[in-house]
Write a protein that holds these residues in place. Sequence first.
Motif, PDB file in Angstrom:
ATOM      1  N   MET A 127       9.747  26.121  60.075  1.00  0.00           N
ATOM      2  CA  MET A 127       8.638  25.874  59.153  1.00  0.00           C
ATOM      3  C   MET A 127       7.839  24.628  59.522  1.00  0.00           C
ATOM      4  SD  MET A 127       8.650  28.416  57.214  1.00  0.00           S
ATOM      5  CE  MET A 127       7.281  27.800  56.258  1.00  0.00           C
ATOM      6  N   GLY A 128       8.290  23.903  60.561  1.00  0.00           N
ATOM      7  CA  GLY A 128       7.547  22.735  61.006  1.00  0.00           C
ATOM      8  C   GLY A 128       7.657  21.540  60.079  1.00  0.00           C
ATOM      9  N   ILE A 129       8.809  21.383  59.427  1.00  0.00           N
ATOM     10  CA  ILE A 129       9.017  20.232  58.544  1.00  0.00           C
ATOM     11  C   ILE A 129      10.299  19.516  58.936  1.00  0.00           C
ATOM     12  CG2 ILE A 129       7.775  21.276  56.619  1.00  0.00           C
ATOM     13  CD1 ILE A 129      10.429  22.017  55.356  1.00  0.00           C
ATOM     14  N   ARG A 130      10.468  18.302  58.470  1.00  0.00           N
ATOM     15  CA  ARG A 130      11.673  17.542  58.784  1.00  0.00           C
ATOM     16  C   ARG A 130      11.912  16.476  57.734  1.00  0.00           C
ATOM     17  NH1 ARG A 130      10.548  14.709  64.385  1.00  0.00           N
ATOM     18  NH2 ARG A 130      12.697  14.045  64.125  1.00  0.00           N
ATOM     19  N   VAL A 131      13.139  15.962  57.702  1.00  0.00           N
ATOM     20  CA  VAL A 131      13.508  14.895  56.765  1.00  0.00           C
ATOM     21  C   VAL A 131      13.454  13.562  57.497  1.00  0.00           C
ATOM     22  CG1 VAL A 131      15.238  14.060  55.139  1.00  0.00           C
ATOM     23  CG2 VAL A 131      15.080  16.506  55.629  1.00  0.00           C
ATOM     24  N   ILE A 132      12.805  12.584  56.870  1.00  0.00           N
ATOM     25  CA  ILE A 132      12.801  11.224  57.401  1.00  0.00           C
ATOM     26  C   ILE A 132      13.103  10.266  56.255  1.00  0.00           C
ATOM     27  CG2 ILE A 132      11.138  11.734  59.234  1.00  0.00           C
ATOM     28  CD1 ILE A 132       9.000  10.382  57.506  1.00  0.00           C
ATOM     29  N   GLN A 133      13.355   9.018  56.580  1.00  0.00           N
ATOM     30  CA  GLN A 133      13.497   8.018  55.550  1.00  0.00           C
ATOM     31  C   GLN A 133      12.116   7.604  55.053  1.00  0.00           C
ATOM     32  OE1 GLN A 133      16.963   5.154  56.081  1.00  0.00           O
ATOM     33  NE2 GLN A 133      16.491   5.631  58.212  1.00  0.00           N
ATOM     34  N   GLU A 134      12.049   7.050  53.867  1.00  0.00           N
ATOM     35  CA  GLU A 134      10.762   6.713  53.268  1.00  0.00           C
ATOM     36  C   GLU A 134       9.987   5.669  54.064  1.00  0.00           C
ATOM     37  OE1 GLU A 134      10.933   5.713  49.078  1.00  0.00           O
ATOM     38  OE2 GLU A 134       9.687   7.475  48.732  1.00  0.00           O
ATOM     39  N   ASN A 135      10.704   4.872  54.857  1.00  0.00           N
ATOM     40  CA  ASN A 135      10.018   3.870  55.670  1.00  0.00           C
ATOM     41  C   ASN A 135       9.516   4.442  56.997  1.00  0.00           C
ATOM     42  OD1 ASN A 135      12.417   4.186  57.060  1.00  0.00           O
ATOM     43  ND2 ASN A 135      13.150   2.107  56.710  1.00  0.00           N
ATOM     44  N   GLY A 136       9.694   5.742  57.185  1.00  0.00           N
ATOM     45  CA  GLY A 136       9.220   6.395  58.394  1.00  0.00           C
ATOM     46  C   GLY A 136      10.245   6.502  59.495  1.00  0.00           C
ATOM     47  N   HIS A 137      11.411   5.875  59.347  1.00  0.00           N
ATOM     48  CA  HIS A 137      12.444   5.916  60.370  1.00  0.00           C
ATOM     49  C   HIS A 137      13.183   7.255  60.335  1.00  0.00           C
ATOM     50  CE1 HIS A 137      12.831   1.218  60.525  1.00  0.00           C
ATOM     51  NE2 HIS A 137      11.589   1.652  60.657  1.00  0.00           N
ATOM     52  N   SER A 138      13.878   7.549  61.406  1.00  0.00           N
ATOM     53  CA  SER A 138      14.684   8.765  61.457  1.00  0.00           C
ATOM     54  C   SER A 138      15.810   8.686  60.433  1.00  0.00           C
ATOM     55  CB  SER A 138      15.275   8.943  62.863  1.00  0.00           C
ATOM     56  OG  SER A 138      14.262   9.086  63.822  1.00  0.00           O
ATOM     57  N   ILE A 139      16.241   9.833  59.951  1.00  0.00           N
ATOM     58  CA  ILE A 139      17.299   9.883  58.955  1.00  0.00           C
ATOM     59  C   ILE A 139      18.604   9.354  59.542  1.00  0.00           C
ATOM     60  CG2 ILE A 139      17.953  12.250  59.516  1.00  0.00           C
ATOM     61  CD1 ILE A 139      18.451  12.680  56.513  1.00  0.00           C
ATOM     62  N   THR A 140      19.347   8.584  58.770  1.00  0.00           N
ATOM     63  CA  THR A 140      20.604   7.994  59.226  1.00  0.00           C
ATOM     64  C   THR A 140      21.782   8.878  58.809  1.00  0.00           C
ATOM     65  OG1 THR A 140      20.913   6.692  57.208  1.00  0.00           O
ATOM     66  CG2 THR A 140      19.623   5.682  58.991  1.00  0.00           C
ATOM     67  N   LEU A 141      22.941   8.568  59.363  1.00  0.00           N
ATOM     68  CA  LEU A 141      24.152   9.315  59.023  1.00  0.00           C
ATOM     69  C   LEU A 141      24.446   9.211  57.535  1.00  0.00           C
ATOM     70  CD1 LEU A 141      26.603  10.917  60.139  1.00  0.00           C
ATOM     71  CD2 LEU A 141      27.794   8.733  60.347  1.00  0.00           C
ATOM     72  N   LEU A 142      24.345   7.997  56.974  1.00  0.00           N
ATOM     73  CA  LEU A 142      24.650   7.790  55.556  1.00  0.00           C
ATOM     74  C   LEU A 142      23.649   8.500  54.663  1.00  0.00           C
ATOM     75  CD1 LEU A 142      26.341   6.435  53.379  1.00  0.00           C
ATOM     76  CD2 LEU A 142      24.873   4.406  53.572  1.00  0.00           C
ATOM     77  N   SER A 143      22.360   8.377  54.973  1.00  0.00           N
ATOM     78  CA  SER A 143      21.349   9.008  54.129  1.00  0.00           C
ATOM     79  C   SER A 143      21.463  10.527  54.190  1.00  0.00           C
ATOM     80  CB  SER A 143      19.941   8.551  54.531  1.00  0.00           C
ATOM     81  OG  SER A 143      19.688   8.828  55.888  1.00  0.00           O
ATOM     82  N   SER A 144      21.816  11.073  55.356  1.00  0.00           N
ATOM     83  CA  SER A 144      22.004  12.510  55.475  1.00  0.00           C
ATOM     84  C   SER A 144      23.201  12.967  54.648  1.00  0.00           C
ATOM     85  CB  SER A 144      22.210  12.893  56.947  1.00  0.00           C
ATOM     86  OG  SER A 144      22.425  14.281  57.078  1.00  0.00           O
ATOM     87  N   PHE A 145      24.276  12.179  54.692  1.00  0.00           N
ATOM     88  CA  PHE A 145      25.478  12.516  53.915  1.00  0.00           C
ATOM     89  C   PHE A 145      25.184  12.488  52.415  1.00  0.00           C
ATOM     90  CE2 PHE A 145      29.265  11.093  51.591  1.00  0.00           C
ATOM     91  CZ  PHE A 145      30.122  12.144  51.871  1.00  0.00           C
ATOM     92  N   ILE A 146      24.538  11.418  51.951  1.00  0.00           N
ATOM     93  CA  ILE A 146      24.234  11.284  50.522  1.00  0.00           C
ATOM     94  C   ILE A 146      23.291  12.389  50.070  1.00  0.00           C
ATOM     95  CG2 ILE A 146      23.110   9.831  48.788  1.00  0.00           C
ATOM     96  CD1 ILE A 146      24.083   7.400  50.348  1.00  0.00           C
ATOM     97  N   ARG A 147      22.255  12.620  50.863  1.00  0.00           N
ATOM     98  CA  ARG A 147      21.248  13.621  50.510  1.00  0.00           C
ATOM     99  C   ARG A 147      21.871  14.997  50.321  1.00  0.00           C
ATOM    100  NH1 ARG A 147      17.670  17.310  52.762  1.00  0.00           N
ATOM    101  NH2 ARG A 147      15.580  17.213  51.826  1.00  0.00           N
ATOM    102  N   ASN A 148      22.776  15.360  51.221  1.00  0.00           N
ATOM    103  CA  ASN A 148      23.353  16.692  51.155  1.00  0.00           C
ATOM    104  C   ASN A 148      24.524  16.774  50.189  1.00  0.00           C
ATOM    105  OD1 ASN A 148      21.886  18.450  53.211  1.00  0.00           O
ATOM    106  ND2 ASN A 148      22.257  16.597  54.377  1.00  0.00           N
ATOM    107  N   LEU A 149      25.167  15.639  49.912  1.00  0.00           N
ATOM    108  CA  LEU A 149      26.196  15.626  48.877  1.00  0.00           C
ATOM    109  C   LEU A 149      25.577  15.919  47.517  1.00  0.00           C
ATOM    110  CD1 LEU A 149      29.186  15.079  48.205  1.00  0.00           C
ATOM    111  CD2 LEU A 149      28.571  12.682  47.864  1.00  0.00           C
ATOM    112  N   MET A 150      24.359  15.437  47.310  1.00  0.00           N
ATOM    113  CA  MET A 150      23.671  15.637  46.034  1.00  0.00           C
ATOM    114  C   MET A 150      23.175  17.063  45.849  1.00  0.00           C
ATOM    115  SD  MET A 150      24.054  12.793  44.606  1.00  0.00           S
ATOM    116  CE  MET A 150      23.066  13.099  43.147  1.00  0.00           C
TER     117      MET A 150
END
Length: 266
Positions: free
Chosen positions: A101-124
């Motif tokens: 679909m041409g979309i992706r997840v990034i952090q709000e500051n524009g950086h690539s998603i981190t291991l922790l943020s990916s874990f938290i995001r998908n745990l929720m």
Amino acid sequence: MHEDHLDIKTPEFVSIQFQIAGLGSRSAAFIIDQLLLMAFNIVTVILLFFVLDGMSKMEFIMIENSLPIAITIIGLFVVNGGYFFAFEFFSGGRTLGKKLMGIRVIQENGHSITLLSSFIRNLMRIIDSLPTAYFLGIIMIFFHSKHKRLGDLVAGTIVVHERKAKRKKKSPIEAEMNNRGLHIDDLTIDQWTLKSLGKKEWKLVSTYVSRFLQIPLAERNQLTEQIAELLFPKIGLDPAGKTTTELENTLLVLYLVLCEEWEFEL
């Protein structure tokens, strides 16, 4: 009204704009991912059926209520539970559905998603899927100004459309790479090694490339050898015995590889 765009200021005070992915594209990506998981689950269950069908009754009893069933259940749980987490972290914020679909997840500051943020995001996702059929997540994405579900709010992430570079002509360094016949596929780095290269390594390579055509040849050769000695061991390469040109080519291709990982890095 929804904010369809996200503006981020770089340290150089340059504004970079991202188009935020809405409910439609995110839902389509999610449906694709669910269909892929469903297909995997069905194939796995069919294979299990053939395995059990090939066993005699005595064999079935001897393996204590069927070890294959237990292994299959655990395997399906791991795959279905870890699919989004693994793909979003190791594939630059993109599951297979998001990539299509041409979309992706990034952090709000524009950086690539981190291991922790990916874990938290998908745990929720457990909460976002309540009470059924992802109802809470859909409602939040629809009404939130930045199309965020609860997982995005907690993890500090946002889903955006891929940014397509629009260039009328090639930059000097791109022309140099073309003249040398360099391509991103010339260097293969596994995802775990790629993730071990952090912001420090990216800044080192990007600075080297940005100065590549400006610095005197003698200074460039010395800089090339120094950077190769620092970075090559981290990607499993040995700089010994390579010519300066070979070192340069590898570093230039490494830059292309890291661009894919750090293209949102500010």
